[in-house]
Design a protein around this motif. Structure first.
Motif, PDB file in Angstrom:
ATOM      1  N   PRO A  66     -13.365  42.330 -68.419  1.00 47.63           N
ATOM      2  CA  PRO A  66     -12.409  42.879 -67.450  1.00 47.63           C
ATOM      3  C   PRO A  66     -13.108  43.263 -66.144  1.00 47.63           C
ATOM      4  N   CYS A  67     -12.314  43.341 -65.062  1.00 47.84           N
ATOM      5  CA  CYS A  67     -12.871  43.675 -63.753  1.00 47.84           C
ATOM      6  C   CYS A  67     -11.786  44.199 -62.817  1.00 47.84           C
ATOM      7  N   ASP A  68     -12.231  44.889 -61.773  1.00 51.00           N
ATOM      8  CA  ASP A  68     -11.327  45.277 -60.693  1.00 51.00           C
ATOM      9  C   ASP A  68     -11.093  44.047 -59.831  1.00 51.00           C
ATOM     10  N   PHE A  69      -9.867  43.907 -59.337  1.00 53.31           N
ATOM     11  CA  PHE A  69      -9.523  42.746 -58.535  1.00 53.31           C
ATOM     12  C   PHE A  69      -8.497  43.163 -57.491  1.00 53.31           C
ATOM     13  N   THR A  70      -8.583  42.587 -56.307  1.00 47.90           N
ATOM     14  CA  THR A  70      -7.636  42.895 -55.235  1.00 47.90           C
ATOM     15  C   THR A  70      -6.713  41.711 -55.004  1.00 47.90           C
ATOM     16  N   LEU A  71      -5.414  41.974 -55.100  1.00 42.42           N
ATOM     17  CA  LEU A  71      -4.375  40.989 -54.798  1.00 42.42           C
ATOM     18  C   LEU A  71      -3.806  41.325 -53.426  1.00 42.42           C
ATOM     19  N   LYS A  72      -3.587  40.307 -52.598  1.00 39.74           N
ATOM     20  CA  LYS A  72      -2.910  40.490 -51.314  1.00 39.74           C
ATOM     21  C   LYS A  72      -1.693  39.592 -51.328  1.00 39.74           C
ATOM     22  N   ILE A  73      -0.532  40.210 -51.114  1.00 37.77           N
ATOM     23  CA  ILE A  73       0.736  39.493 -51.189  1.00 37.77           C
ATOM     24  C   ILE A  73       1.468  39.676 -49.855  1.00 37.77           C
ATOM     25  N   PHE A  74       1.957  38.579 -49.287  1.00 40.32           N
ATOM     26  CA  PHE A  74       2.616  38.615 -47.983  1.00 40.32           C
ATOM     27  C   PHE A  74       4.054  38.122 -48.099  1.00 40.32           C
ATOM     28  N   GLY A  75       4.947  38.801 -47.369  1.00 37.33           N
ATOM     29  CA  GLY A  75       6.340  38.396 -47.328  1.00 37.33           C
ATOM     30  C   GLY A  75       7.050  39.059 -46.165  1.00 37.33           C
ATOM     31  N   LEU A  76       8.351  38.803 -46.040  1.00 35.40           N
ATOM     32  CA  LEU A  76       9.145  39.465 -45.009  1.00 35.40           C
ATOM     33  C   LEU A  76       9.259  40.943 -45.348  1.00 35.40           C
ATOM     34  N   ALA A  77       9.222  41.774 -44.323  1.00 43.74           N
ATOM     35  CA  ALA A  77       9.256  43.225 -44.524  1.00 43.74           C
ATOM     36  C   ALA A  77      10.680  43.663 -44.855  1.00 43.74           C
ATOM     37  N   ASN A  78      10.971  43.720 -46.158  1.00 40.73           N
ATOM     38  CA  ASN A  78      12.266  44.249 -46.590  1.00 40.73           C
ATOM     39  C   ASN A  78      12.096  44.853 -47.981  1.00 40.73           C
ATOM     40  N   SER A  79      13.045  45.661 -48.375  1.00 40.75           N
ATOM     41  CA  SER A  79      12.924  46.378 -49.647  1.00 40.75           C
ATOM     42  C   SER A  79      12.963  45.439 -50.855  1.00 40.75           C
ATOM     43  N   GLU A  80      13.655  44.323 -50.750  1.00 39.89           N
ATOM     44  CA  GLU A  80      13.723  43.379 -51.861  1.00 39.89           C
ATOM     45  C   GLU A  80      12.349  42.752 -52.135  1.00 39.89           C
ATOM     46  N   PHE A  81      11.648  42.344 -51.064  1.00 41.42           N
ATOM     47  CA  PHE A  81      10.303  41.796 -51.236  1.00 41.42           C
ATOM     48  C   PHE A  81       9.385  42.839 -51.868  1.00 41.42           C
ATOM     49  N   THR A 102      10.460  43.640 -55.636  1.00 42.68           N
ATOM     50  CA  THR A 102      10.226  42.481 -56.503  1.00 42.68           C
ATOM     51  C   THR A 102       8.736  42.285 -56.748  1.00 42.68           C
ATOM     52  N   THR A 103       7.938  42.374 -55.712  1.00 43.23           N
ATOM     53  CA  THR A 103       6.493  42.206 -55.835  1.00 43.23           C
ATOM     54  C   THR A 103       5.892  43.264 -56.750  1.00 43.23           C
ATOM     55  N   LEU A 104       6.260  44.521 -56.542  1.00 44.41           N
ATOM     56  CA  LEU A 104       5.724  45.602 -57.383  1.00 44.41           C
ATOM     57  C   LEU A 104       6.161  45.433 -58.831  1.00 44.41           C
ATOM     58  N   SER A 105       7.383  44.992 -59.036  1.00 45.56           N
ATOM     59  CA  SER A 105       7.892  44.764 -60.388  1.00 45.56           C
ATOM     60  C   SER A 105       7.106  43.668 -61.110  1.00 45.56           C
ATOM     61  N   ILE A 106       6.816  42.580 -60.416  1.00 39.08           N
ATOM     62  CA  ILE A 106       6.053  41.481 -61.009  1.00 39.08           C
ATOM     63  C   ILE A 106       4.648  41.955 -61.384  1.00 39.08           C
ATOM     64  N   ILE A 107       4.004  42.660 -60.478  1.00 37.42           N
ATOM     65  CA  ILE A 107       2.648  43.136 -60.762  1.00 37.42           C
ATOM     66  C   ILE A 107       2.651  44.096 -61.942  1.00 37.42           C
ATOM     67  N   ARG A 108       3.601  45.019 -61.969  1.00 33.78           N
ATOM     68  CA  ARG A 108       3.682  45.988 -63.077  1.00 33.78           C
ATOM     69  C   ARG A 108       3.999  45.307 -64.411  1.00 33.78           C
ATOM     70  N   LYS A 109       4.733  44.216 -64.370  1.00 37.58           N
ATOM     71  CA  LYS A 109       5.054  43.472 -65.592  1.00 37.58           C
ATOM     72  C   LYS A 109       3.772  42.930 -66.239  1.00 37.58           C
ATOM     73  N   HIS A 110       2.881  42.413 -65.414  1.00 34.72           N
ATOM     74  CA  HIS A 110       1.654  41.803 -65.929  1.00 34.72           C
ATOM     75  C   HIS A 110       0.502  42.795 -66.091  1.00 34.72           C
ATOM     76  N   ILE A 111       0.558  43.873 -65.313  1.00 34.47           N
ATOM     77  CA  ILE A 111      -0.515  44.872 -65.337  1.00 34.47           C
ATOM     78  C   ILE A 111       0.156  46.248 -65.430  1.00 34.47           C
ATOM     79  N   PRO A 112       0.644  46.627 -66.599  1.00 31.29           N
ATOM     80  CA  PRO A 112       1.464  47.830 -66.728  1.00 31.29           C
ATOM     81  C   PRO A 112       0.724  49.150 -66.519  1.00 31.29           C
ATOM     82  N   GLU A 113      -0.588  49.176 -66.639  1.00 28.79           N
ATOM     83  CA  GLU A 113      -1.331  50.418 -66.537  1.00 28.79           C
ATOM     84  C   GLU A 113      -1.740  50.767 -65.101  1.00 28.79           C
ATOM     85  N   LEU A 114      -0.880  50.471 -64.143  1.00 25.58           N
ATOM     86  CA  LEU A 114      -1.167  50.725 -62.733  1.00 25.58           C
ATOM     87  C   LEU A 114      -0.863  52.152 -62.320  1.00 25.58           C
ATOM     88  N   LYS A 115      -1.631  52.621 -61.348  1.00 28.53           N
ATOM     89  CA  LYS A 115      -1.362  53.905 -60.709  1.00 28.53           C
ATOM     90  C   LYS A 115      -0.645  53.632 -59.391  1.00 28.53           C
TER      91      LYS A 115
END
Length: 100
Positions: A23-38, A41-54
């Motif tokens: 295991p390791c620390d890793f930085t993801l950078k995600i770009f999209g239009l600035a709106n609440s849906e983006f 949705t992005t945070l939901s996807i990340i939390r789905k795969h990496i549930p132990e997030l702060k």
């Protein structure tokens, strides 16, 4: 868009050896239009795969004209499979313009 973290070696005993040690620390950078849906949705996807997030794992940076939003997530990845699944779902979402 797929990004590979693996380097081929000419040595027959180490083909496709990972450049990352899990295991390791890793930085993801995600770009999209600035709106609440983006953002949600992005945070939901990340939390789905990496549930132990702060909550402190995320930073948000709007573009100069505030049309786009860059989300940076510093995460602890357990395996290559976890990282690949996260990238695959993020990059296939139509709200996501780019994942690094």
């Amino acid at each position: 868009m797929t990004f590979s973290f693996y380097k081929k070696h000419n040595m027959s005993d180490q083909p496709n050896k990972s450049l990352l040690k899990f295991p390791c620390d890793f930085t993801l950078k995600i770009f999209g239009l600035a709106n609440s849906e983006f953002e949600s949705t992005t945070l939901s996807i990340i939390r789905k795969h990496i549930p132990e997030l702060k909550e402190t794992a995320f930073t948000f940076r709007p573009s100069k004209d505030e049309k786009y939003l860059a989300i940076t997530a510093t995460v602890y990845i357990q395996s290559k499979e976890q990282l690949d699944a996260t990238y695959k779902e993020l990059s296939s979402n139509p709200l996501v313009l780019m994942v690094l």
